[in-house]
Structures are given as C-alpha cells and as structure tokens.
Design a protein around this motif. Structure first.
Motif, short mmCIF file in Angstrom:
data_model
loop_
_atom_site.label_atom_id
_atom_site.label_comp_id
_atom_site.label_asym_id
_atom_site.label_seq_id
_atom_site.Cartn_x
_atom_site.Cartn_y
_atom_site.Cartn_z
N ASP A 256 15.74 2.37 0.07
CA ASP A 256 15.02 1.12 -0.17
C ASP A 256 13.57 1.15 0.30
OD1 ASP A 256 15.25 -1.56 -1.25
OD2 ASP A 256 14.97 -2.28 0.79
N LEU A 257 13.15 2.24 0.94
CA LEU A 257 11.81 2.29 1.52
C LEU A 257 10.73 2.07 0.47
CD1 LEU A 257 9.85 2.89 3.85
CD2 LEU A 257 10.14 5.33 3.38
N PHE A 261 7.33 -0.40 0.74
CA PHE A 261 6.01 0.18 0.94
C PHE A 261 5.69 1.15 -0.19
CE2 PHE A 261 7.24 -1.00 5.27
CZ PHE A 261 6.06 -1.54 5.77
N ASP A 262 4.40 1.34 -0.41
CA ASP A 262 3.92 2.33 -1.38
C ASP A 262 3.85 3.68 -0.66
OD1 ASP A 262 2.46 3.97 -3.08
OD2 ASP A 262 1.14 2.36 -3.75
N ARG A 292 -6.20 5.61 7.20
CA ARG A 292 -6.14 5.00 5.86
C ARG A 292 -4.72 4.48 5.57
NH1 ARG A 292 -7.29 9.17 1.58
NH2 ARG A 292 -9.02 9.55 3.02
N TYR A 293 -3.74 5.32 5.85
CA TYR A 293 -2.35 4.91 5.63
C TYR A 293 -1.97 3.73 6.52
CZ TYR A 293 -0.50 8.52 2.49
OH TYR A 293 -0.20 9.30 1.39
N SER A 294 -2.34 3.81 7.79
CA SER A 294 -1.91 2.77 8.73
C SER A 294 -2.57 1.43 8.43
CB SER A 294 -2.20 3.21 10.17
OG SER A 294 -3.57 3.49 10.36
N GLN A 295 -3.81 1.45 7.98
CA GLN A 295 -4.46 0.20 7.60
C GLN A 295 -3.80 -0.39 6.36
OE1 GLN A 295 -7.33 -1.70 8.99
NE2 GLN A 295 -6.08 -3.03 7.69
N ASN A 296 -3.48 0.44 5.39
CA ASN A 296 -2.80 -0.04 4.18
C ASN A 296 -1.41 -0.59 4.52
OD1 ASN A 296 -4.96 0.74 2.60
ND2 ASN A 296 -4.04 2.70 1.99
N ALA A 297 -0.72 0.08 5.44
CA ALA A 297 0.62 -0.39 5.83
C ALA A 297 0.54 -1.74 6.51
CB ALA A 297 1.28 0.64 6.74
#
Length: 323
Positions: A256-257, A261-262, A292-297
């Motif tokens: 289900d991840l 999340f993308d 970049r990933y952590s900000q998007n998350a």
C-alpha cells in the motif's frame, strides 16, 4: 457534532495518539468527551449529560461490552479504530459485530474482513501524524548519526543492523527496549538508547540523523496473535511521523506504500537487504537528494496524512457527507 472518545487503556505511545485524535476533532469544531474503556456509573452519567452522536473506541481491545451495550441502547453510532491489525487480528475479529462502523489501519486486514463478509460498514484508515509533535527541527542543528532506527528489535530489523555493521562503517543509533540483548558488545559505530522515548525526543533524533530506517513488524512474528496469517500490507504510522519531521527514510516496501506516497520523488523503498545496502550507500552520500525527497514527503503528509485528515474521514463515513 458530539463525539464520545473511548480511550484504549494502553500506555506508552497510545496516550499521545489519543491526544492527537482529540485535538483533531476539536480543530474541526466537534465537541468531544473522553472516557476510559471500563464500565462505571461515572462514565455512564457523563455520557447521559453529554448526549453524544457518535462513539469512537480506540483500539477497542479493553472496551467493556457493558459500556457498548449501554451506548447502543441510547442509539449512539459505535465506531472502532483497530490499530493493531493484522498483528493482533485474533482479537480484532471478535469485535467486528459489536460496532456499526469498523476502521482498520491495515489493507491486508481490511481485505480479510471484506472477504469474510463480517461487516458492511468497513473502512481502511491508517493512522496519521500530529504535526505539532512531529516537525523539522532547526536547520542549523548538526548531524550526529548516519543512521537511526527507533522501535522494537524484530528479527528483520536485527538482520538489517547486522548487515550495516558487517558491510559499512556508518554510525548507527538504535532506540528502544531489548536492543542490547542482540548487540551486547561495545561497537564503536553503534550506540543504543535502550528505552522508549517520548515523541519530542524521537523528533530530535530524526533531525540528527541522515537516514532513518523503517523496516516493519513481520506479520508472522511468533509473539503476534495472528493465527490467520493475514499479511500486513500497509505502512506504519512511523512512516508519516518521519516524513512530518522532514526526515529521510528508507522504508520497507509494502503493497500500500505507493498509494500513500510517490515512490519516485517522496519516499525511497527497498525490497530486500541487497537493495537496501545499495540504496543506503547511494543516499547517505547525497544530501541534496535526501533533502529533496524529505521535503516532498513532508508536503505530502501536510496535504494528506495528518490526524485531521483521518478524523474528517471518520465523520464523513458516519454522516454520509463530505465536508
């Protein structure tokens, strides 16, 4: 709307989750009364004075049947949020027929219930996060650890740490009871905090680590109460907490991840130890990509995965309206 919230009766992280849920209802301008899961004249009198429209039992394992019967007699819609699925599903299945609305945090448990035709008003609803508890610390704080893992030492987590210690020189922080049992000898790159920590301390640890590991609890762990062998298919609430802190995490890939999340720009998942070690080496040396990933998350969490989103969904299902 008037909400009766029946607490879980469990300690540890549960009071924090419950307080977050209560705050979420209040932020949506609902009145809320909280009572323990035990039956008592005091609670019954409080309910009588409050006259709730909906009752929500959190976890539900300790909620007294006499309390539920009393609420049913008053015509109150009964909901339960099953937060231990599928690991304690043997206990969950005994509760399904006692509530009008059943919410489970796991997609695998949801599918099992659906296939069993145990209840009509059944919904998949993962836990969310509380952004007043989990948020980015000041950006000028320096990194203390390459890697951290907060949680119980399940076999898959122990194996992952052993792989890191064997194949890398990265510094590792382990947080939680019983870790010292599996790593009793002093290892220079390893530090253990052998106890449960409150959310504010967990938040600081996330902020001081380059990469946060998030392997999930095995559904076949011997201490589970899952004789049905229902496979867990959903991510844990720690996934949302880490993202809310703007931490970069390597998370075990769950079915289900990708619906939460993308995977191309918000979160990084691994499928096995070999892939994990490759991704660990790749991202630990690239702070720009991690950021970049952590900000998007974090943006995704703020948009879709807070407890306000979750309690709003509960109200929508019970009332049949979308606010």
């Amino acid at each position: 709307m008037k909400i009766l919230f029946i607490s879980s009766g469990f300690l540890g992280v549960y009071p924090y989750l419950e307080e977050s849920i209560i705050k979420a209802f209040q932020s949506l301008n609902h009145s809320i009364l909280t009572i323990p899961p035990t039956y008592s004249d005091v609670s019954i009198n409080k309910v009588k004075d409050f006259q709730p429209d909906v009752a929500l039992s959190f976890v539900g394992y300790k909620t007294d049947e006499r309390l539920l019967d009393s609420l049913k007699e008053k015509g109150i819609a009964l909901c339960v949020w099953l937060t231990e699925d599928p690991y304690y599903i043997d206990r969950s299945v005994l509760l399904l027929d006692k509530y009008h609305y059943v919410f489970t945090i796991d997609k695998g448990a949801y599918e099992y219930y659906k296939n069993s035709n145990t209840t009509n008003n059944l919904y998949y609803l993962p836990l969310g996060t509380d952004t007043s508890l989990y948020y980015p610390e000041d950006s000028d704080q320096h990194v203390l650890f390459d890697i951290c893992l907060v949680g119980y030492p399940y076999p898959n987590r122990i194996d992952l740490i052993q792989q890191i210690l064997k194949h890398t020189s990265f510094t590792v922080l382990l947080v939680g009871p019983n870790w010292q049992r599996y790593f009793p000898k002093k290892i220079d790159q390893l530090k253990i905090l052998p106890h449960w920590l409150k959310p504010d301390m967990v938040r600081k640890i996330y902020s001081h680590s380059k990469i946060i590991l998030n392997p999930h609890r095995p559904f076949h762990f011997p201490k589970n109460q899952n004789s049905l062998s229902v496979e867990s298919k959903s991510i844990n609430n720690r996934t949302f907490d880490i993202a809310a802190c703007q931490g970069f995490q390597l998370v075990e890939n769950k079915p289900d991840l990708r619906h939460q999340f993308d995977l191309s720009q918000e979160i990084v998942a691994y499928n096995n130890n070999e892939e994990f070690l490759h991704l660990l080496d790749q991202y630990i040396h690239d702070s720009d990509l991690r950021n970049r990933y952590s900000q998007n998350a974090r943006n995704r969490v703020l948009k879709s995965h807070t407890f306000v989103h979750r309690v709003k969904y509960i109200i929508e299902q019970v009332t049949g309206t979308i606010s």
